[in-house]
Scaffold this motif. Structure first.
Motif, mmCIF file in Angstrom:
data_model
loop_
_atom_site.group_PDB
_atom_site.id
_atom_site.type_symbol
_atom_site.label_atom_id
_atom_site.label_comp_id
_atom_site.label_asym_id
_atom_site.label_seq_id
_atom_site.Cartn_x
_atom_site.Cartn_y
_atom_site.Cartn_z
ATOM 1 N N ASP A 71 49.135 -33.039 4.670
ATOM 2 C CA ASP A 71 49.942 -34.185 4.270
ATOM 3 C C ASP A 71 49.532 -34.624 2.866
ATOM 4 O OD1 ASP A 71 50.478 -37.196 4.025
ATOM 5 O OD2 ASP A 71 51.565 -36.665 5.858
ATOM 6 N N PRO A 72 50.498 -34.898 1.989
ATOM 7 C CA PRO A 72 50.176 -35.281 0.604
ATOM 8 C C PRO A 72 49.351 -36.567 0.497
ATOM 9 C CG PRO A 72 52.549 -34.947 0.879
ATOM 10 C CD PRO A 72 51.920 -34.802 2.224
ATOM 11 N N SER A 73 49.379 -37.426 1.519
ATOM 12 C CA SER A 73 48.646 -38.704 1.441
ATOM 13 C C SER A 73 47.149 -38.546 1.702
ATOM 14 C CB SER A 73 49.236 -39.706 2.436
ATOM 15 O OG SER A 73 49.022 -39.259 3.767
ATOM 16 N N ILE A 74 46.703 -37.383 2.149
ATOM 17 C CA ILE A 74 45.278 -37.163 2.425
ATOM 18 C C ILE A 74 44.503 -37.179 1.113
ATOM 19 C CG2 ILE A 74 43.601 -35.457 3.241
ATOM 20 C CD1 ILE A 74 45.605 -34.710 5.416
ATOM 21 N N ARG A 75 43.425 -37.969 1.072
ATOM 22 C CA ARG A 75 42.605 -38.127 -0.130
ATOM 23 C C ARG A 75 41.347 -37.254 -0.121
ATOM 24 N NH1 ARG A 75 43.114 -42.912 2.003
ATOM 25 N NH2 ARG A 75 40.891 -43.233 2.085
ATOM 26 N N GLU A 76 40.838 -36.946 1.076
ATOM 27 C CA GLU A 76 39.657 -36.092 1.170
ATOM 28 C C GLU A 76 39.543 -35.511 2.568
ATOM 29 O OE1 GLU A 76 35.591 -38.387 2.275
ATOM 30 O OE2 GLU A 76 36.357 -38.851 0.282
ATOM 31 N N CYS A 77 38.849 -34.378 2.650
ATOM 32 C CA CYS A 77 38.574 -33.723 3.930
ATOM 33 C C CYS A 77 37.114 -33.303 3.958
ATOM 34 C CB CYS A 77 39.443 -32.477 4.126
ATOM 35 S SG CYS A 77 41.198 -32.797 4.373
ATOM 36 N N THR A 78 36.513 -33.385 5.127
ATOM 37 C CA THR A 78 35.151 -32.897 5.326
ATOM 38 C C THR A 78 35.196 -31.815 6.393
ATOM 39 O OG1 THR A 78 34.208 -35.038 4.734
ATOM 40 C CG2 THR A 78 32.786 -33.527 5.957
ATOM 41 N N VAL A 79 34.576 -30.677 6.071
ATOM 42 C CA VAL A 79 34.506 -29.543 6.983
ATOM 43 C C VAL A 79 33.058 -29.433 7.442
ATOM 44 C CG1 VAL A 79 34.765 -27.045 7.197
ATOM 45 C CG2 VAL A 79 36.411 -28.355 5.841
ATOM 46 N N ARG A 80 32.841 -29.528 8.751
ATOM 47 C CA ARG A 80 31.483 -29.500 9.318
ATOM 48 C C ARG A 80 31.379 -28.364 10.332
ATOM 49 N NH1 ARG A 80 31.169 -34.532 10.407
ATOM 50 N NH2 ARG A 80 29.955 -34.966 8.563
ATOM 51 N N TYR A 81 30.390 -27.513 10.121
ATOM 52 C CA TYR A 81 30.128 -26.416 11.055
ATOM 53 C C TYR A 81 29.219 -26.935 12.160
ATOM 54 C CZ TYR A 81 32.273 -23.261 7.756
ATOM 55 O OH TYR A 81 33.183 -22.635 6.950
ATOM 56 N N LEU A 82 29.680 -26.833 13.391
ATOM 57 C CA LEU A 82 28.909 -27.332 14.524
ATOM 58 C C LEU A 82 28.049 -26.212 15.111
ATOM 59 C CD1 LEU A 82 31.718 -29.452 16.205
ATOM 60 C CD2 LEU A 82 30.021 -30.179 14.528
ATOM 61 N N LYS A 83 27.050 -26.612 15.869
ATOM 62 C CA LYS A 83 26.144 -25.640 16.482
ATOM 63 C C LYS A 83 26.935 -24.729 17.419
ATOM 64 C CE LYS A 83 21.844 -25.259 18.992
ATOM 65 N NZ LYS A 83 20.763 -25.972 19.674
ATOM 66 N N GLN A 84 26.721 -23.423 17.280
ATOM 67 C CA GLN A 84 27.441 -22.455 18.114
ATOM 68 C C GLN A 84 26.941 -22.528 19.551
ATOM 69 O OE1 GLN A 84 27.300 -18.479 16.576
ATOM 70 N NE2 GLN A 84 28.475 -18.986 14.754
ATOM 71 N N GLN A 85 27.868 -22.745 20.470
ATOM 72 C CA GLN A 85 27.530 -22.761 21.895
ATOM 73 C C GLN A 85 27.540 -21.346 22.463
ATOM 74 O OE1 GLN A 85 26.500 -25.591 23.305
ATOM 75 N NE2 GLN A 85 26.845 -26.595 21.353
ATOM 76 N N THR A 86 28.411 -20.502 21.894
ATOM 77 C CA THR A 86 28.542 -19.114 22.317
ATOM 78 C C THR A 86 28.372 -18.236 21.085
ATOM 79 O OG1 THR A 86 30.161 -19.821 23.972
ATOM 80 C CG2 THR A 86 30.069 -17.474 23.481
ATOM 81 N N PRO A 87 27.485 -17.233 21.150
ATOM 82 C CA PRO A 87 27.309 -16.357 19.984
ATOM 83 C C PRO A 87 28.637 -15.731 19.552
ATOM 84 C CG PRO A 87 25.611 -15.943 21.623
ATOM 85 C CD PRO A 87 26.603 -16.872 22.253
#
Length: 146
Positions: free
Chosen positions: A120-136
Motif C-alpha cells: 500500500d502506498p501509505s506504508i511509511r516503513e516495514c520491519t522484517v524479523r527472522y524468528l527462531k526456527q522451530q523446524t529445521p
C-alpha cells in the motif's frame, strides 16, 4: 427504558475495550511459508519431462522499489539488539508512485524463486524479523509495516 440504557452502556464499554487494541495494531503482511510443488511450473526443453519433487520453503524477505525484475532491492538498516533475532527496518522516503514499494519473499536455496507483492502506498516503513526456527529448514519471518 432501563434495558436500553444498560445495553447502551455495554455497547459503549465494548467499543472502549476494542478500539485501543485495534488502533494500536500495526498491519502485518506475511510471506507464504512455502510454494507447493504443484504450484511450480517448469518448462522442460524438448524431449525432456519436468517434475518438481518438493515444495520450496521460505528463505528470506525484503523490500524493493518496483517489481522484482527491476532489481531495485533496498538495503534497509539493521536494528538488531543483543539477545534478539536479526531484524531489518526499511524506511520509505518519497518513492515514485509508478514504481511503488514491493515485498519480496525468497524461496529455495539461494532464493531462486521470488514471490512479490506491491505494498500500500501509505506504508511509511516495514520491519522484517527472522524468528527462531522451530523446524529445521523452515524459516519463519515476521513482517510489520506501518
Amino acid at each position: 427504558m432501563r434495558k436500553t440504557y444498560r445495553l447502551g452502556v455495554l455497547i459503549a464499554a465494548g467499543v472502549m475495550v476494542i478500539s485501543p487494541a485495534s488502533a494500536a495494531a500495526a498491519p502485518q503482511i506475511a510471506c507464504p511459508a512455502e510454494i507447493a510443488s504443484v504450484e511450480i511450473a517448469v518448462t522442460a526443453p524438448p524431449s525432456w519431462k519436468a517434475h518438481v519433487q518438493y515444495p520450496l520453503q521460505l528463505a528470506s524477505a525484503g523490500i524493493s522499489v518496483g517489481p522484482p525484475e527491476a532489481l531495485a532491492i533496498l538495503r534497509g538498516e539493521s536494528v538488531n539488539k543483543k539477545g534478539q533475532l536479526p531484524s531489518t527496518r526499511y524506511r520509505f522516503g518519497d518513492i515514485e508512485a509508478e514504481h511503488g514499494k514491493w515485498l519480496n519473499c525468497g524461496y529455495g536455496e539461494d532464493c531462486a524463486v521470488l514471490l512479490s507483492k506491491r505494498l500500500d502506498p501509505s506504508i511509511r516503513e516495514c520491519t522484517v524479523r527472522y524468528l527462531k526456527q522451530q523446524t529445521p529448514g523452515k524459516q519463519t519471518i515476521q513482517i510489520v509495516c506501518k
